[in-house]
Design an enzyme around this catalytic site. Structure first.
Site, PDB file in Angstrom:
ATOM      1  N   LYS A  13       0.827  -1.210   0.000  1.00  0.00           N
ATOM      2  CA  LYS A  13       0.000   0.000   0.000  1.00  0.00           C
ATOM      3  C   LYS A  13       0.860   1.259   0.000  1.00  0.00           C
ATOM      4  CE  LYS A  13      -1.962  -0.896   3.985  1.00  0.00           C
ATOM      5  NZ  LYS A  13      -1.295  -2.134   4.413  1.00  0.00           N
ATOM      6  N   ARG A  87      -8.249   1.044  10.225  1.00  0.00           N
ATOM      7  CA  ARG A  87      -7.800  -0.324  10.471  1.00  0.00           C
ATOM      8  C   ARG A  87      -8.770  -1.080  11.379  1.00  0.00           C
ATOM      9  NH1 ARG A  87      -1.889   0.528   9.513  1.00  0.00           N
ATOM     10  NH2 ARG A  87      -0.761  -1.414   9.869  1.00  0.00           N
ATOM     11  N   ARG A 126      12.086  -6.802   4.097  1.00  0.00           N
ATOM     12  CA  ARG A 126      11.955  -5.376   3.781  1.00  0.00           C
ATOM     13  C   ARG A 126      13.042  -4.555   4.465  1.00  0.00           C
ATOM     14  NH1 ARG A 126       6.295  -2.368   4.616  1.00  0.00           N
ATOM     15  NH2 ARG A 126       6.537  -2.939   6.801  1.00  0.00           N
ATOM     16  N   ARG A 159      12.778  -2.302   9.995  1.00  0.00           N
ATOM     17  CA  ARG A 159      11.869  -1.803  11.018  1.00  0.00           C
ATOM     18  C   ARG A 159      11.801  -2.796  12.169  1.00  0.00           C
ATOM     19  NH1 ARG A 159       6.376  -0.065   7.954  1.00  0.00           N
ATOM     20  NH2 ARG A 159       5.558  -1.070   9.805  1.00  0.00           N
ATOM     21  N   ARG A 170       1.384  -9.198  13.672  1.00  0.00           N
ATOM     22  CA  ARG A 170       0.706  -8.148  12.894  1.00  0.00           C
ATOM     23  C   ARG A 170      -0.311  -8.760  11.937  1.00  0.00           C
ATOM     24  NH1 ARG A 170       5.498  -5.255  10.208  1.00  0.00           N
ATOM     25  NH2 ARG A 170       3.981  -3.791   9.354  1.00  0.00           N
TER      26      ARG A 170
HETATM   27  P1  AMP Z   1       2.206   0.438   9.162  1.00  0.00           P
HETATM   28  O1  AMP Z   1       3.408   1.219   8.792  1.00  0.00           O
HETATM   29  O2  AMP Z   1       0.948   0.928   8.482  1.00  0.00           O
HETATM   30  O3  AMP Z   1       2.393  -1.049   9.004  1.00  0.00           O
HETATM   31  O4  AMP Z   1       1.947   0.704  10.739  1.00  0.00           O
HETATM   32  C1  AMP Z   1       2.910   0.351  11.704  1.00  0.00           C
HETATM   33  C2  AMP Z   1       2.261   0.232  13.077  1.00  0.00           C
HETATM   34  O5  AMP Z   1       1.687   1.483  13.441  1.00  0.00           O
HETATM   35  C3  AMP Z   1       1.120  -0.775  13.172  1.00  0.00           C
HETATM   36  O6  AMP Z   1       1.568  -2.095  13.396  1.00  0.00           O
HETATM   37  C4  AMP Z   1       0.341  -0.217  14.369  1.00  0.00           C
HETATM   38  O7  AMP Z   1       0.997  -0.500  15.584  1.00  0.00           O
HETATM   39  C5  AMP Z   1       0.460   1.285  14.144  1.00  0.00           C
HETATM   40  N1  AMP Z   1      -0.647   1.819  13.302  1.00  0.00           N
HETATM   41  C6  AMP Z   1      -0.565   2.357  12.070  1.00  0.00           C
HETATM   42  N2  AMP Z   1      -1.762   2.737  11.614  1.00  0.00           N
HETATM   43  C7  AMP Z   1      -2.654   2.413  12.594  1.00  0.00           C
HETATM   44  C8  AMP Z   1      -4.064   2.535  12.726  1.00  0.00           C
HETATM   45  N3  AMP Z   1      -4.819   3.064  11.746  1.00  0.00           N
HETATM   46  N4  AMP Z   1      -4.628   2.093  13.870  1.00  0.00           N
HETATM   47  C9  AMP Z   1      -3.892   1.560  14.871  1.00  0.00           C
HETATM   48  N5  AMP Z   1      -2.560   1.406  14.801  1.00  0.00           N
HETATM   49  C10 AMP Z   1      -1.934   1.834  13.672  1.00  0.00           C
END
Ligand code: AMP
Length: 215
Positions: A13, A87, A126, A159, A170
């Site tokens: 995404k 989410r 990644r 990361r 996750r």
């Molecule tokens: P991402 O980079 O989108 O994979 O997000 C990394 C982490 O940030 C996730 O595993 C969550 O801990 C937190 N996070 C990101 N977006 C959200 C969201 N919309 N709601 C809750 N936690 C989020």
């Protein structure tokens, strides 16, 4: 364009949203990027979010909704791609309310469909540039020089939440809390699906047509 990209972690995404936001001249609002920035600066939001992020858990809805409410006001008139938000069903309902208050609606939700073994492979391999956020993969999209960003020369890192144990968590969190959004948006006739597997350029070309952005 007011679009949300939906899909499991590792579906691609972010990569596609960055490119398309430039092309469509809309804002790219990535909650994960905002939270990582907050963690890096050590703000109160970052300190609160970090414990959840390190475990691969979701940051509480009220924190995320407050953060997005601040950003959406400025973004809604210009158009946006939401990446990693909503989410949960509670976040989706809050988004609908926030947009309604702004006199707007969401045009489309693009779902990136990727198999679980492929997600595991992608996430654990990644690497991300510390400076510009560009992403690479150790085997399928390696940088020219190991550990160095092709685009800006920045240092590449893994990361904290891309290690295998956290990635599995996750994906489980995604299944439990985020996957129900597929039905939520299907019922509202907003959901379109693109395959998130195959060459990046092929996926990229499929999105505008799916999102109704072909003029
Ligand atoms: P991402 O980079 O989108 O994979 O997000 C990394 C982490 O940030 C996730 O595993 C969550 O801990 C937190 N996070 C990101 N977006 C959200 C969201 N919309 N709601 C809750 N936690 C989020």
């Amino acid at each position: 364009m007011r679009v949300a990209f939906l899909g499991p972690p590792g579906a691609g995404k972010g990569t596609q949203a960055r490119d398309l936001a430039q092309e469509w001249r809309v804002l790219h609002l990535a909650t994960g990027d905002m939270l990582r920035e907050a963690v890096a600066t050590g703000s109160p939001l970052g300190r609160e979010a970090k414990t959840y992020m390190d475990q691969g858990a979701l940051v509480p809805d009220d924190v995320i909704i407050r953060m997005m409410a601040e950003r959406l006001g400025a973004a809604a008139s210009r158009g946006f791609i939401l990446d990693g938000f909503p989410r949960t069903i509670a976040q989706a309902e809050a988004l609908a309310r926030l947009l309604k208050d702004l006199g707007q609606t969401l045009d489309t939700v693009v779902y990136f469909d990727v198999s679980e073994p492929e997600l595991l492979r992608r996430l654990t391999g990644r690497r991300v540039c510390r400076k510009c956020g560009h992403t690479y993969h150790l085997t399928s999209n390696p940088p020219k020089r190991p550990g160095v960003c092709d685009a800006c020369g920045g240092e590449l890192y893994q990361r904290d939440d891309d290690t295998e144990a956290t990635v599995r968590n996750r994906l489980e969190v995604y299944r439990r809390q985020t996957a129900p959004l597929l039905d939520y948006y299907r019922q509202r006739n907003l959901l379109v699906t693109v395959s998130g597997e195959g060459p990046l350029a092929t996926i990229r070309d499929a999105i505008p047509a799916a999102a109704g952005a072909v003029r």
